[in-house]
Design a protein around this motif. Structure first.
Motif, PDB file in Angstrom:
ATOM      1  N   ARG A 184      -0.308  -9.213  17.361  1.00 54.00           N
ATOM      2  CA  ARG A 184       1.013  -9.383  16.748  1.00 54.00           C
ATOM      3  C   ARG A 184       1.809  -8.118  17.038  1.00 54.00           C
ATOM      4  O   ARG A 184       1.346  -7.019  16.731  1.00 54.00           O
ATOM      5  CB  ARG A 184       0.899  -9.550  15.229  1.00 54.00           C
ATOM      6  N   GLN A 195       3.958   0.413   2.459  1.00 51.49           N
ATOM      7  CA  GLN A 195       3.687  -0.470   3.602  1.00 51.49           C
ATOM      8  C   GLN A 195       3.299  -1.844   3.082  1.00 51.49           C
ATOM      9  O   GLN A 195       2.444  -1.951   2.203  1.00 51.49           O
ATOM     10  CB  GLN A 195       2.556   0.107   4.446  1.00 51.49           C
ATOM     11  N   TYR A 212       1.823  -5.795   3.833  1.00 50.59           N
ATOM     12  CA  TYR A 212       1.064  -6.557   4.807  1.00 50.59           C
ATOM     13  C   TYR A 212       0.935  -8.031   4.401  1.00 50.59           C
ATOM     14  O   TYR A 212       0.020  -8.727   4.802  1.00 50.59           O
ATOM     15  CB  TYR A 212      -0.308  -5.927   5.099  1.00 50.59           C
ATOM     16  N   GLN A 242      -7.487   4.185  -4.096  1.00 50.53           N
ATOM     17  CA  GLN A 242      -8.494   4.334  -3.046  1.00 50.53           C
ATOM     18  C   GLN A 242      -9.535   5.359  -3.505  1.00 50.53           C
ATOM     19  O   GLN A 242      -9.218   6.331  -4.216  1.00 50.53           O
ATOM     20  CB  GLN A 242      -7.818   4.762  -1.740  1.00 50.53           C
ATOM     21  N   LEU A 275      -4.572   6.788   2.981  1.00 52.08           N
ATOM     22  CA  LEU A 275      -4.350   5.687   2.054  1.00 52.08           C
ATOM     23  C   LEU A 275      -4.597   6.157   0.627  1.00 52.08           C
ATOM     24  O   LEU A 275      -5.669   6.683   0.315  1.00 52.08           O
ATOM     25  CB  LEU A 275      -5.283   4.531   2.397  1.00 52.08           C
ATOM     26  N   GLY A 310      -4.728  -5.297   5.958  1.00 54.48           N
ATOM     27  CA  GLY A 310      -3.646  -4.375   6.259  1.00 54.48           C
ATOM     28  C   GLY A 310      -3.578  -3.124   5.419  1.00 54.48           C
ATOM     29  O   GLY A 310      -2.552  -2.462   5.414  1.00 54.48           O
ATOM     30  N   ALA A 311      -4.647  -2.771   4.704  1.00 53.58           N
ATOM     31  CA  ALA A 311      -4.693  -1.497   3.973  1.00 53.58           C
ATOM     32  C   ALA A 311      -5.484  -0.539   4.847  1.00 53.58           C
ATOM     33  O   ALA A 311      -6.705  -0.532   4.844  1.00 53.58           O
ATOM     34  CB  ALA A 311      -5.347  -1.689   2.608  1.00 53.58           C
ATOM     35  N   PHE A 312      -4.750   0.283   5.606  1.00 58.76           N
ATOM     36  CA  PHE A 312      -5.376   1.088   6.671  1.00 58.76           C
ATOM     37  C   PHE A 312      -5.986   2.354   6.088  1.00 58.76           C
ATOM     38  O   PHE A 312      -5.279   3.315   5.769  1.00 58.76           O
ATOM     39  CB  PHE A 312      -4.339   1.397   7.750  1.00 58.76           C
ATOM     40  N   ASP A 313      -7.303   2.348   5.960  1.00 54.19           N
ATOM     41  CA  ASP A 313      -7.971   3.490   5.335  1.00 54.19           C
ATOM     42  C   ASP A 313      -8.640   4.411   6.331  1.00 54.19           C
ATOM     43  O   ASP A 313      -9.019   5.535   5.976  1.00 54.19           O
ATOM     44  CB  ASP A 313      -8.989   3.019   4.281  1.00 54.19           C
ATOM     45  N   PHE A 350       6.217  -0.459   7.520  1.00 54.69           N
ATOM     46  CA  PHE A 350       6.273   0.715   6.657  1.00 54.69           C
ATOM     47  C   PHE A 350       7.681   0.922   6.126  1.00 54.69           C
ATOM     48  O   PHE A 350       8.669   0.561   6.769  1.00 54.69           O
ATOM     49  CB  PHE A 350       5.892   1.972   7.439  1.00 54.69           C
ATOM     50  N   TYR A 370       0.768   5.470   1.163  1.00 60.48           N
ATOM     51  CA  TYR A 370       0.106   6.491   1.954  1.00 60.48           C
ATOM     52  C   TYR A 370       0.768   7.847   1.716  1.00 60.48           C
ATOM     53  O   TYR A 370       1.961   7.931   1.437  1.00 60.48           O
ATOM     54  CB  TYR A 370       0.217   6.179   3.458  1.00 60.48           C
ATOM     55  N   LEU A 398      -9.278  -1.367   5.323  1.00 58.27           N
ATOM     56  CA  LEU A 398     -10.386  -1.502   4.388  1.00 58.27           C
ATOM     57  C   LEU A 398     -11.045  -2.870   4.559  1.00 58.27           C
ATOM     58  O   LEU A 398     -10.340  -3.873   4.719  1.00 58.27           O
ATOM     59  CB  LEU A 398      -9.872  -1.474   2.953  1.00 58.27           C
ATOM     60  N   ILE A 432      -0.600  -5.070  16.009  1.00 58.74           N
ATOM     61  CA  ILE A 432      -2.002  -5.108  15.581  1.00 58.74           C
ATOM     62  C   ILE A 432      -2.779  -6.074  16.471  1.00 58.74           C
ATOM     63  O   ILE A 432      -2.208  -7.017  17.027  1.00 58.74           O
ATOM     64  CB  ILE A 432      -2.141  -5.536  14.107  1.00 58.74           C
ATOM     65  N   VAL A 478       0.351   2.761  15.581  1.00 60.99           N
ATOM     66  CA  VAL A 478       1.489   3.280  14.820  1.00 60.99           C
ATOM     67  C   VAL A 478       2.137   4.415  15.604  1.00 60.99           C
ATOM     68  O   VAL A 478       1.444   5.328  16.059  1.00 60.99           O
ATOM     69  CB  VAL A 478       1.022   3.783  13.440  1.00 60.99           C
ATOM     70  N   PHE A 530      -0.903   6.797  16.603  1.00 65.26           N
ATOM     71  CA  PHE A 530      -2.124   6.672  15.817  1.00 65.26           C
ATOM     72  C   PHE A 530      -2.664   5.247  15.918  1.00 65.26           C
ATOM     73  O   PHE A 530      -1.889   4.285  15.959  1.00 65.26           O
ATOM     74  CB  PHE A 530      -1.857   6.933  14.330  1.00 65.26           C
ATOM     75  N   LEU A 584       4.972   0.771  12.673  1.00 63.38           N
ATOM     76  CA  LEU A 584       3.862  -0.017  13.160  1.00 63.38           C
ATOM     77  C   LEU A 584       4.288  -0.782  14.393  1.00 63.38           C
ATOM     78  O   LEU A 584       5.258  -1.545  14.363  1.00 63.38           O
ATOM     79  CB  LEU A 584       3.365  -0.976  12.062  1.00 63.38           C
ATOM     80  N   TRP A 631      -8.146   6.200  10.088  1.00 65.35           N
ATOM     81  CA  TRP A 631      -7.152   6.493  11.116  1.00 65.35           C
ATOM     82  C   TRP A 631      -7.785   7.340  12.217  1.00 65.35           C
ATOM     83  O   TRP A 631      -8.659   8.172  11.953  1.00 65.35           O
ATOM     84  CB  TRP A 631      -5.991   7.281  10.508  1.00 65.35           C
ATOM     85  N   GLY A 632      -7.299   7.137  13.440  1.00 64.06           N
ATOM     86  CA  GLY A 632      -7.648   8.052  14.502  1.00 64.06           C
ATOM     87  C   GLY A 632      -6.915   9.373  14.311  1.00 64.06           C
ATOM     88  O   GLY A 632      -6.034   9.500  13.453  1.00 64.06           O
ATOM     89  N   TYR A 650       4.689   7.057   2.077  1.00 67.43           N
ATOM     90  CA  TYR A 650       5.170   5.822   2.692  1.00 67.43           C
ATOM     91  C   TYR A 650       4.594   4.607   1.960  1.00 67.43           C
ATOM     92  O   TYR A 650       3.394   4.588   1.650  1.00 67.43           O
ATOM     93  CB  TYR A 650       4.725   5.728   4.152  1.00 67.43           C
ATOM     94  N   ASN A 688       0.837  -1.196   0.000  1.00 59.92           N
ATOM     95  CA  ASN A 688       0.000   0.000   0.000  1.00 59.92           C
ATOM     96  C   ASN A 688       0.875   1.250   0.000  1.00 59.92           C
ATOM     97  O   ASN A 688       2.037   1.205   0.411  1.00 59.92           O
ATOM     98  CB  ASN A 688      -0.878   0.028   1.253  1.00 59.92           C
ATOM     99  N   THR A 720      -9.555  -6.416   3.355  1.00 57.86           N
ATOM    100  CA  THR A 720      -8.095  -6.463   3.467  1.00 57.86           C
ATOM    101  C   THR A 720      -7.757  -6.564   4.943  1.00 57.86           C
ATOM    102  O   THR A 720      -8.549  -6.169   5.796  1.00 57.86           O
ATOM    103  CB  THR A 720      -7.412  -5.219   2.879  1.00 57.86           C
ATOM    104  N   LEU A 739       6.765   6.612  10.080  1.00 56.21           N
ATOM    105  CA  LEU A 739       5.742   5.779  10.705  1.00 56.21           C
ATOM    106  C   LEU A 739       6.335   4.429  11.092  1.00 56.21           C
ATOM    107  O   LEU A 739       7.022   3.799  10.294  1.00 56.21           O
ATOM    108  CB  LEU A 739       4.592   5.561   9.721  1.00 56.21           C
TER     109      LEU A 739
END
Lengths: 107, 120
Positions: free
Chosen positions: B59, A89, A91, A55, A46, B105-108, A98, A36, B100, B50, B37, B95, B47, B110-111, A87, A34, B103, B45
């Protein structure tokens, strides 16, 4: 864990230029990659998922490509609002990791 | 609307403990991974780990294993990140993010981030 590298670490380009950022994984991650964008003081956004999927809401000037260990993010025509840090990343292997980031600014 | 709302900024002294939170809404909390994160001042960033709230499977990234604890309470749709003894080097923005649908691990989403400052 999988290590991600990016190049360049920073770049400066003119409005309208084509910009390319590369990302390399330390092992095959298939297409679980991915991209970002992060602007100062904000959470990351994203842009591209699963290597090449745009996206929702992201401008079409952003494209992603690659598979295996080598990936590319391209901005076809750089705009002032594209300034920020980008970035990659992965998964494919948990936990995700990242890349170190590429800072983009306007010349 | 899918949202993650984090707890507010914290200022702590070295050696103190801390637990920050991330509350999810607008989606099925217990069936979606949540990531934590770290972003140190002026840095990239990282990680940290999770968690899957459905069964609390967790993990940790090697750098953070044993340094922090990630947990979740699905009854209140909230994930947590905690330290038992803070150090100055824990000063950072933290964060949470969720991926999504479809998925892992496609982080769409965020806080807004929680700034933690550790200083004597």
């Amino acid at each position: 864990d999988i290590q991600m590298t990016q190049s360049p670490s920073s770049l400066s380009a003119s409005v309208g230029d084509r910009v390319t950022i590369t990302c390399q994984a330390s092992q095959d991650i298939r297409d679980f990659l991915n991209w970002y964008q992060q602007k100062p003081g904000k959470a990351p956004k994203l842009l591209i998922y699963v290597a090449s999927n745009l996206q929702t809401g992201v401008p079409s000037r952003f494209t992603g490509s690659g598979s295996g260990t080598d990936f590319t993010l391209t901005i076809s025509s750089l705009q002032p609002e594209d300034v920020g840090t980008y970035y990659c990343q992965q998964y494919d292997v948990s936990p995700p990791t990242f890349g170190p980031g590429t800072k983009v600014d306007i010349k | 609307e899918v949202q993650l709302v984090q707890s507010g900024a914290e200022v702590k002294k070295p050696g103190e403990s801390l637990k920050i939170s991330c509350k999810g809404s607008g989606y099925t909390f217990h069936t979606s991974w949540i990531a934590w994160v770290r972003q140190m001042p002026g840095k990239g960033l990282e990680l940290m780990g999770i968690i899957y709230p459905g069964d609390s499977a967790t993990r940790y990234s090697p750098s953070f294993q044993g340094q922090v604890t990630i947990s979740a309470d699905k009854s209140i749709t909230t994930a947590f990140l905690q330290w038992s003894s803070l150090q100055a080097s824990d000063t950072a923005m933290y964060f949470c993010a969720t991926p999504l649908p479809g998925t892992s691990g496609a982080f769409d989403v965020w806080g807004q981030g929680t700034m933690v400052t550790v200083s004597s």
